[in-house]
Motif scaffolding. Structure first.
Motif, PDB file in Angstrom:
ATOM      1  N   ILE A  89     -61.048  19.498  35.772  1.00 23.69           N
ATOM      2  CA  ILE A  89     -61.356  18.580  34.841  1.00 23.69           C
ATOM      3  C   ILE A  89     -60.513  17.804  34.312  1.00 23.69           C
ATOM      4  CG2 ILE A  89     -63.683  19.354  34.029  1.00 23.69           C
ATOM      5  CD1 ILE A  89     -62.411  20.515  31.554  1.00 23.69           C
ATOM      6  N   ARG A  90     -59.157  18.423  34.609  1.00 20.67           N
ATOM      7  CA  ARG A  90     -57.761  17.729  34.036  1.00 20.67           C
ATOM      8  C   ARG A  90     -57.384  16.785  35.223  1.00 20.67           C
ATOM      9  NH1 ARG A  90     -52.616  19.336  34.996  1.00 20.67           N
ATOM     10  NH2 ARG A  90     -53.095  21.231  35.902  1.00 20.67           N
ATOM     11  N   LEU A  91     -57.299  17.225  36.617  1.00 21.20           N
ATOM     12  CA  LEU A  91     -56.858  16.569  37.715  1.00 21.20           C
ATOM     13  C   LEU A  91     -57.879  15.633  38.272  1.00 21.20           C
ATOM     14  CD1 LEU A  91     -54.592  19.140  39.324  1.00 21.20           C
ATOM     15  CD2 LEU A  91     -53.737  17.357  37.603  1.00 21.20           C
ATOM     16  N   GLY A  92     -58.948  15.985  37.996  1.00 21.81           N
ATOM     17  CA  GLY A  92     -60.083  15.001  38.673  1.00 21.81           C
ATOM     18  C   GLY A  92     -60.345  15.574  40.076  1.00 21.81           C
ATOM     19  N   LYS A  93     -60.293  16.770  40.342  1.00 26.81           N
ATOM     20  CA  LYS A  93     -60.321  17.355  41.944  1.00 26.81           C
ATOM     21  C   LYS A  93     -61.590  18.005  41.800  1.00 26.81           C
ATOM     22  CE  LYS A  93     -56.660  19.385  43.216  1.00 26.81           C
ATOM     23  NZ  LYS A  93     -55.467  20.085  43.441  1.00 26.81           N
ATOM     24  N   LEU A  94     -62.212  18.078  43.376  1.00 26.68           N
ATOM     25  CA  LEU A  94     -63.367  18.601  43.559  1.00 26.68           C
ATOM     26  C   LEU A  94     -63.385  19.492  44.595  1.00 26.68           C
ATOM     27  CD1 LEU A  94     -66.292  18.991  42.780  1.00 26.68           C
ATOM     28  CD2 LEU A  94     -66.983  17.069  44.252  1.00 26.68           C
ATOM     29  N   HIS A 129     -68.016  30.733  44.193  1.00 32.09           N
ATOM     30  CA  HIS A 129     -67.425  29.765  43.342  1.00 32.09           C
ATOM     31  C   HIS A 129     -66.035  30.338  43.286  1.00 32.09           C
ATOM     32  CE1 HIS A 129     -71.471  28.595  41.866  1.00 32.09           C
ATOM     33  NE2 HIS A 129     -70.921  27.526  42.050  1.00 32.09           N
ATOM     34  N   SER A 130     -65.856  31.543  43.039  1.00 31.08           N
ATOM     35  CA  SER A 130     -64.324  31.981  42.985  1.00 31.08           C
ATOM     36  C   SER A 130     -63.493  32.028  44.330  1.00 31.08           C
ATOM     37  CB  SER A 130     -64.461  33.613  42.717  1.00 31.08           C
ATOM     38  OG  SER A 130     -65.195  34.256  43.803  1.00 31.08           O
ATOM     39  N   ASP A 131     -64.174  31.771  45.319  1.00 26.65           N
ATOM     40  CA  ASP A 131     -63.400  31.020  46.419  1.00 26.65           C
ATOM     41  C   ASP A 131     -62.666  29.818  46.476  1.00 26.65           C
ATOM     42  OD1 ASP A 131     -63.961  33.639  47.746  1.00 26.65           O
ATOM     43  OD2 ASP A 131     -65.505  32.922  48.833  1.00 26.65           O
ATOM     44  N   LEU A 132     -63.595  29.075  45.788  1.00 27.44           N
ATOM     45  CA  LEU A 132     -63.064  27.568  45.498  1.00 27.44           C
ATOM     46  C   LEU A 132     -62.066  27.440  44.621  1.00 27.44           C
ATOM     47  CD1 LEU A 132     -66.742  26.121  45.747  1.00 27.44           C
ATOM     48  CD2 LEU A 132     -64.729  25.601  47.507  1.00 27.44           C
ATOM     49  N   GLU A 133     -62.359  28.548  43.488  1.00 31.02           N
ATOM     50  CA  GLU A 133     -61.442  28.389  42.269  1.00 31.02           C
ATOM     51  C   GLU A 133     -60.088  28.995  42.844  1.00 31.02           C
ATOM     52  OE1 GLU A 133     -61.322  30.700  38.108  1.00 31.02           O
ATOM     53  OE2 GLU A 133     -62.167  32.066  39.713  1.00 31.02           O
ATOM     54  N   GLN A 134     -60.078  30.030  43.926  1.00 33.07           N
ATOM     55  CA  GLN A 134     -58.710  30.224  44.361  1.00 33.07           C
ATOM     56  C   GLN A 134     -58.141  29.296  45.135  1.00 33.07           C
ATOM     57  OE1 GLN A 134     -57.033  33.308  43.472  1.00 33.07           O
ATOM     58  NE2 GLN A 134     -55.614  32.368  44.910  1.00 33.07           N
ATOM     59  N   LEU A 135     -58.864  28.462  46.025  1.00 36.13           N
ATOM     60  CA  LEU A 135     -58.363  27.152  46.715  1.00 36.13           C
ATOM     61  C   LEU A 135     -57.820  26.240  45.814  1.00 36.13           C
ATOM     62  CD1 LEU A 135     -57.906  25.779  49.368  1.00 36.13           C
ATOM     63  CD2 LEU A 135     -60.393  24.762  48.994  1.00 36.13           C
ATOM     64  N   GLU A 183     -54.442  27.526  44.194  1.00 40.08           N
ATOM     65  CA  GLU A 183     -53.330  27.445  45.154  1.00 40.08           C
ATOM     66  C   GLU A 183     -52.836  25.930  45.422  1.00 40.08           C
ATOM     67  OE1 GLU A 183     -55.207  29.135  48.580  1.00 40.08           O
ATOM     68  OE2 GLU A 183     -55.238  31.502  47.692  1.00 40.08           O
ATOM     69  N   ASN A 184     -53.396  24.983  44.892  1.00 39.43           N
ATOM     70  CA  ASN A 184     -53.389  23.659  45.114  1.00 39.43           C
ATOM     71  C   ASN A 184     -52.849  22.901  43.920  1.00 39.43           C
ATOM     72  OD1 ASN A 184     -53.623  22.666  48.120  1.00 39.43           O
ATOM     73  ND2 ASN A 184     -55.187  24.393  47.938  1.00 39.43           N
ATOM     74  N   GLY A 185     -52.634  23.980  42.864  1.00 44.79           N
ATOM     75  CA  GLY A 185     -51.914  23.168  41.509  1.00 44.79           C
ATOM     76  C   GLY A 185     -52.803  23.169  40.360  1.00 44.79           C
ATOM     77  N   SER A 186     -54.048  23.574  40.606  1.00 42.86           N
ATOM     78  CA  SER A 186     -54.767  23.701  39.320  1.00 42.86           C
ATOM     79  C   SER A 186     -54.603  24.848  38.381  1.00 42.86           C
ATOM     80  CB  SER A 186     -56.256  23.700  39.625  1.00 42.86           C
ATOM     81  OG  SER A 186     -56.688  22.382  40.477  1.00 42.86           O
ATOM     82  N   MET A 187     -55.090  24.772  37.295  1.00 44.20           N
ATOM     83  CA  MET A 187     -55.027  25.806  36.311  1.00 44.20           C
ATOM     84  C   MET A 187     -56.315  26.342  35.909  1.00 44.20           C
ATOM     85  SD  MET A 187     -51.763  24.285  33.916  1.00 44.20           S
ATOM     86  CE  MET A 187     -51.810  25.910  32.869  1.00 44.20           C
ATOM     87  N   GLN A 188     -56.515  27.520  35.811  1.00 47.34           N
ATOM     88  CA  GLN A 188     -57.774  28.238  35.774  1.00 47.34           C
ATOM     89  C   GLN A 188     -58.420  27.611  34.632  1.00 47.34           C
ATOM     90  OE1 GLN A 188     -59.386  30.572  33.684  1.00 47.34           O
ATOM     91  NE2 GLN A 188     -61.180  30.747  35.153  1.00 47.34           N
ATOM     92  N   GLU A 189     -57.938  27.505  33.265  1.00 43.99           N
ATOM     93  CA  GLU A 189     -58.549  27.103  32.205  1.00 43.99           C
ATOM     94  C   GLU A 189     -59.419  25.555  32.489  1.00 43.99           C
ATOM     95  OE1 GLU A 189     -54.571  26.155  31.332  1.00 43.99           O
ATOM     96  OE2 GLU A 189     -55.448  27.776  32.137  1.00 43.99           O
ATOM     97  N   ASP A 190     -58.879  24.916  33.526  1.00 40.95           N
ATOM     98  CA  ASP A 190     -59.536  23.582  33.731  1.00 40.95           C
ATOM     99  C   ASP A 190     -60.413  23.467  34.763  1.00 40.95           C
ATOM    100  OD1 ASP A 190     -57.396  22.374  32.062  1.00 40.95           O
ATOM    101  OD2 ASP A 190     -56.136  22.397  33.881  1.00 40.95           O
TER     102      ASP A 190
END
Length: 113
Positions: free
Chosen positions: A31-36, A43-49, A52-59
């Protein structure tokens, strides 16, 4: 699994849904970077991806997209990764309506309906 860089149509999303769950695509939005990110068994696999590509868990928030459903039920705000007492989210659902709205904006950015 893929982090979207371009818009998909509903028929394309339906094809992706058929790969794993027939009528649903699992997704995680930053929700911070606007990525999907979409298309994983968990969902946890997508979260990990995303991590690994610059997102922070709280976002990161997980949800499901139902390509063949119209209206508000197109998105189901349900995922185990959403259980976060430290962020005042005590269930699998995204409880904060402003976060739900941001997720809808991100989905609209990447899905042509």
């Amino acid at each position: 699994m893929i982090i979207l860089n371009e818009k998909l149509t509903v028929p394309q999303l339906s094809e992706i849904a058929a790969e794993l769950f027939v009528d649903m695509v699992k997704a995680v939005a930053d929700i911070r970077l606007g990525k999907l990110a979409i298309n994983a068994e968990l969902h946890s696999d997508l979260e990990q991806l995303m991590l690994e590509n610059g997102s922070m868990q709280e976002d990161l928030w997980g949800f499901n997209i139902y390509p063949e459903v119209e209206g508000d039920d197109f998105i189901e705000f349900d995922s185990l990764i959403n259980i976060r007492p430290r962020q005042s989210n005590f269930s699998r659902n995204v409880e904060d309506e402003s976060i739900q709205l941001r997720i809808r904006e991100i989905v609209d950015k990447f899905v042509s309906r």
